[in-house]
Write a protein that holds these residues in place. Structure first.
Motif, PDB file in Angstrom:
ATOM      1  N   VAL A  91      26.345   2.092  40.689  1.00 16.62           N
ATOM      2  CA  VAL A  91      25.045   2.114  41.364  1.00 16.62           C
ATOM      3  C   VAL A  91      24.103   1.188  40.624  1.00 16.62           C
ATOM      4  N   VAL A 114      26.554   5.891  48.012  1.00 11.36           N
ATOM      5  CA  VAL A 114      25.892   4.591  48.095  1.00 11.36           C
ATOM      6  C   VAL A 114      26.178   3.988  49.469  1.00 11.36           C
ATOM      7  N   PHE A 138      28.212  12.526  42.152  1.00  9.54           N
ATOM      8  CA  PHE A 138      28.933  11.748  43.155  1.00  9.54           C
ATOM      9  C   PHE A 138      30.349  12.263  43.198  1.00  9.54           C
ATOM     10  N   ASP A 185      19.830  -0.304  45.110  1.00  4.30           N
ATOM     11  CA  ASP A 185      20.831   0.134  46.083  1.00  4.30           C
ATOM     12  C   ASP A 185      20.273   1.253  46.950  1.00  4.30           C
ATOM     13  N   VAL A 194      15.157   7.760  42.163  1.00  6.32           N
ATOM     14  CA  VAL A 194      15.360   7.307  43.532  1.00  6.32           C
ATOM     15  C   VAL A 194      14.058   7.492  44.299  1.00  6.32           C
ATOM     16  N   CYS A 209      24.612  13.647  45.770  1.00  5.75           N
ATOM     17  CA  CYS A 209      25.388  12.989  46.813  1.00  5.75           C
ATOM     18  C   CYS A 209      26.697  13.705  47.046  1.00  5.75           C
ATOM     19  N   ILE A 225      20.868   4.893  48.756  1.00  3.16           N
ATOM     20  CA  ILE A 225      21.658   6.101  48.507  1.00  3.16           C
ATOM     21  C   ILE A 225      21.391   7.078  49.651  1.00  3.16           C
TER      22      ILE A 225
END
Lengths: 439, 275
Positions: B157, B192, B146, B161, B131, B180, B163
């Motif tokens: 994901v 997300v 998640f 995308d 990321v 997350c 996040i």
């Protein structure tokens, strides 16, 4: 650094906005961003800001011998550099594709269009001609580098003045700037590049794309034109299929835009000339406005400076005088002197190993003295070397003391004994030679 | 030796270190030394070098002082490492001397543990996502971090995308790691971020201002249109309103708030509310 990737939602948003004929900063489809031109104090130095994209241009000249197959023409040299401060993605090794593309486009636009009269740059045919060098630096990248660079190049060339030269028979006189006013270059016309970005396979068109818009575009069309509506260069990249009437439409738009930009350039040049003639202030410091961050502005606080002088004297009278610096150098041997005292070495191990070196050195042969590194607060007066120095519990009975001029050896043993006192637990006193292994 | 070094430092600096209390809300520059409240007694004018060295930290009035971003402890003083305004916050519960920090302006983000940030997924490799958070390294995010994710039930994901997550590991020696999910295992708003909307970048100082409690800007913006907004401490803001025009207006207003005074802002908001 790698470029920040474009997220899916940004891309989707931008394309949807373009379909609805909306741009991120509120412009219309055919609108240019604000163009600001400012000049430096030298002739030929200018900065062009197209929105937030900023390019600095500088023109310089030199007398050289001409090319063999063009003996009566001057030489033009263009160079665009993408500075690392322009975008995090620009790194010294990594910009080659974009750089080559931009440089080629700029050269075609300015050199092949013959906007500068190269014959007028000739001084002595076959021997001396002027070489004009245009250096462009990209200072900030916010899209549409090529437009900003072409404007900067032509403005810098129009602004530049070369030294005056006169030829009388075989004699060539080059006048300095003080002797005669410098002479402008002879420029026929001003070609300016206009960029068009295409989206969705050529359905939508935007003039002067932003950096974000450049990331999502399908293709780019660059038309270089002058105000007489002559196309100097046209280039299409990205591999999209363009229809004939699309290209014609773009050229019409380019004609309108170039006329506006040329007018702006003329105004800027005229302004600068007026200011210089009237003797006013010119240069970057005057023309680039200060950009302040108002979030941290502090209110001006009135300062009472009436009693500053008394206060200063108070402080000075009460403060201690700085300690005197011993500045007399002490001569140990011819060629070796010591100035001042060093600070005590606070590395325990180094003390031991240094002492060992000094031991071995001392007991064997004549010593080449280096400047003394270790000294403690107790050994304060080097100056009084003639006073007898008492060797305290020194282990070096076998050490031979040589005296070249003064008594340096005594000082050294004193330091050794002093440091010995300091670190008694570090090493057993008897086993001196083996202390490295012990430690 | 510490004494001698302190004396040398004072005479080299050419000025006396100021009391932190006296410099609150003023601009400080890197390299300045500040005295904490307990040390101000021995610092009358001209007493260079005679100051007693206080080694007992606990006996200071005010207790433990926390030094925040932009400050560093140097001996028993605070050394300023960033330029900006010095701020202080009183401790809520009464013990401790409060927090001192420097409010500075910066655009480049450095990952800090516990910060909530917006990241863009750049790669999927095996069990982790890479990321991009705007720092020097891409952060790694495991697919199990998640809410409700198991080995069989993977989150949906894709590359590209957005996040919203927080850092669990962020120091200068390792690549940052984010999750997350909070410590109880619940998403708590992270995960997300939805499909539409616009992501744009602002300075870090503006984000901190907008996230402060009782932020006027946010209240006024909320009165304009219904909107969804996510603030990342790495300078990224995601905003979504009903139409594209409204989203663009909001994005431009938030970017411009950086440089506007309160009056100018109120003018603009009132003009928008009318139209």
């Amino acid at each position: 650094m790698k470029e920040t990737p474009l997220s899916n939602c940004e891309r989707r948003f931008l394309l949807r906005a373009i379909e609805e004929k909306k741009r991120l900063d509120g412009r219309q489809t055919y609108d240019y961003r604000n163009i600001k031109i400012s000049f430096g104090t030298d002739y030929g130095c200018c900065t062009v800001e197209l929105g937030k994209t900023r390019v600095l241009g500088q023109v310089s000249c030199e007398l050289v011998s001409p090319k063999l197959n063009r003996a009566t023409e001057g030489i033009l040299f263009f160079n665009l550099e993408l500075s690392q401060m322009a975008a995090p993605a620009f790194e010294p090794g990594r910009q080659s594709d974009l750089l080559v593309k931009l440089n080629r486009l700029l050269e075609r636009c300015l050199r092949n269009s013959k906007c500068i009269d190269t014959e007028s740059l000739c001084v002595v045919a076959g021997e001396k001609v002027w070489q004009i060098r245009v250096d462009l630096h990209l200072l900030n990248h916010d899209g549409n580098i090529i437009d900003a660079a072409s404007i900067a190049a032509i403005v810098a060339l129009c602004h530049f003045r070369r030294p005056d030269v006169s030829v009388q028979g075989d004699e060539v006189t080059l006048y300095t700037l003080e002797e005669r006013d410098p002479v402008p270059l002879s420029i026929h016309h001003m070609p300016i590049c206009v960029s068009f970005a295409f989206f969705q396979q050529g359905t939508y068109l935007l003039v002067d794309p932003n950096e974000r818009e450049e990331r999502v575009m399908d293709g780019l069309l660059v038309i270089a034109m002058n105000k007489h509506r002559e196309i100097c260069t046209i280039q299409s990249s990205g591999g999209i299929m363009l229809l004939k009437d699309q290209v014609l439409r773009c050229s019409k738009i380019a004609g309108v835009k170039v006329a506006e930009i040329t007018e702006l350039i003329q105004k800027a040049l005229a302004n600068d000339q007026k200011v210089r003639k009237e003797g006013g202030k010119f240069g970057f410091a005057e023309s680039i406005a200060n950009q302040r961050i108002t979030a941290f502005r502090m209110e001006k606080a009135p300062i009472d400076t009436s009693d500053v002088e008394e206060k200063a004297e108070e402080i000075i009278s009460e403060a201690e005088p700085p300690s005197e610096v011993v500045s007399k150098p002490v001569l140990w041997t011819p060629g070796t002197a010591q100035i001042g005292e060093g600070i005590e070495n606070s590395w325990g191990d180094l003390e031991d190993s240094e002492k060992e070196d000094e031991d071995e050195g001392g007991s064997d042969e004549a010593i080449i003295l280096d400047s003394i590194k270790m000294d403690t607060g107790e050994v304060s007066n080097i100056g009084s070397q003639d006073a007898p120095i008492v060797l305290s519990d020194s282990e070096e009975e076998e050490m031979i003391i040589l005296e070249p001029d003064k008594n340096p050896k005594k000082i050294r043993t004193q330091t050794i004994s002093a440091t010995q006192v300091k670190a008694p637990s570090k090493k057993p006193v008897k086993k001196r030679k083996k202390k490295r292994a012990a430690n | 030796m510490a004494e001698a070094a302190a004396v040398v430092a004072e005479s080299l600096a050419g000025y006396r270190a100021r009391a932190a209390r006296a410099v609150l809300e003023q601009v400080v520059l890197p390299g300045e030394e500040l005295l904490l409240p307990g040390q101000e007694d021995g610092e009358g004018p001209g007493s260079a070098g005679e100051r007693p060295l206080r080694l007992n930290a606990g006996a200071r009035s005010g207790g433990r002082v926390v030094c925040g971003p932009g400050l560093r402890r140097c001996g028993d003083r605070l050394l300023v490492t960033k330029c900006g305004r010095l701020r202080h916050k009183e401790p809520g519960s009464g013990n401790g001397g409060g927090v001192y920090w420097v409010d500075s302006q910066q655009k480049r983000y450095v990952p800090v543990k516990g910060d909530h940030v917006i990241g863009i997924v750049t790669a999927k490799s095996g069990d982790i996502f890479k990321v991009d958070v705007g720092g020097s390294e891409p952060a790694s995010l495991s697919y199990l971090s998640f809410e409700g994710a198991t080995k069989r039930n993977r989150p949906n994901v894709q590359v590209g995308d957005l996040i919203y997550g927080q850092f669990v590991v962020a120091n200068k020696d390792m690549e940052p790691e984010m999750v997350c999910i909070d410590s109880c295992g619940r998403a708590n708003g992270m995960g997300v971020i939805g499909q539409d909307g616009l992501l744009f970048k602002v300075t870090l100082g503006l984000i901190r201002r907008l996230l402060a409690p009782d932020c006027e800007i946010l209240q006024e913006v909320g009165k304009l249109y219904p909107l969804e907004i996510v603030f990342g401490m790495n300078g990224r803001i995601w905003v979504k309103a009903k139409t594209i025009q409204q989203t663009l207006i909001l994005a431009n207003i938030l970017e411009a708030c950086e440089h506007m005074t309160a009056d100018q802002r109120k003018q603009i908001f009132s003009r928008l509310a009318e139209s």
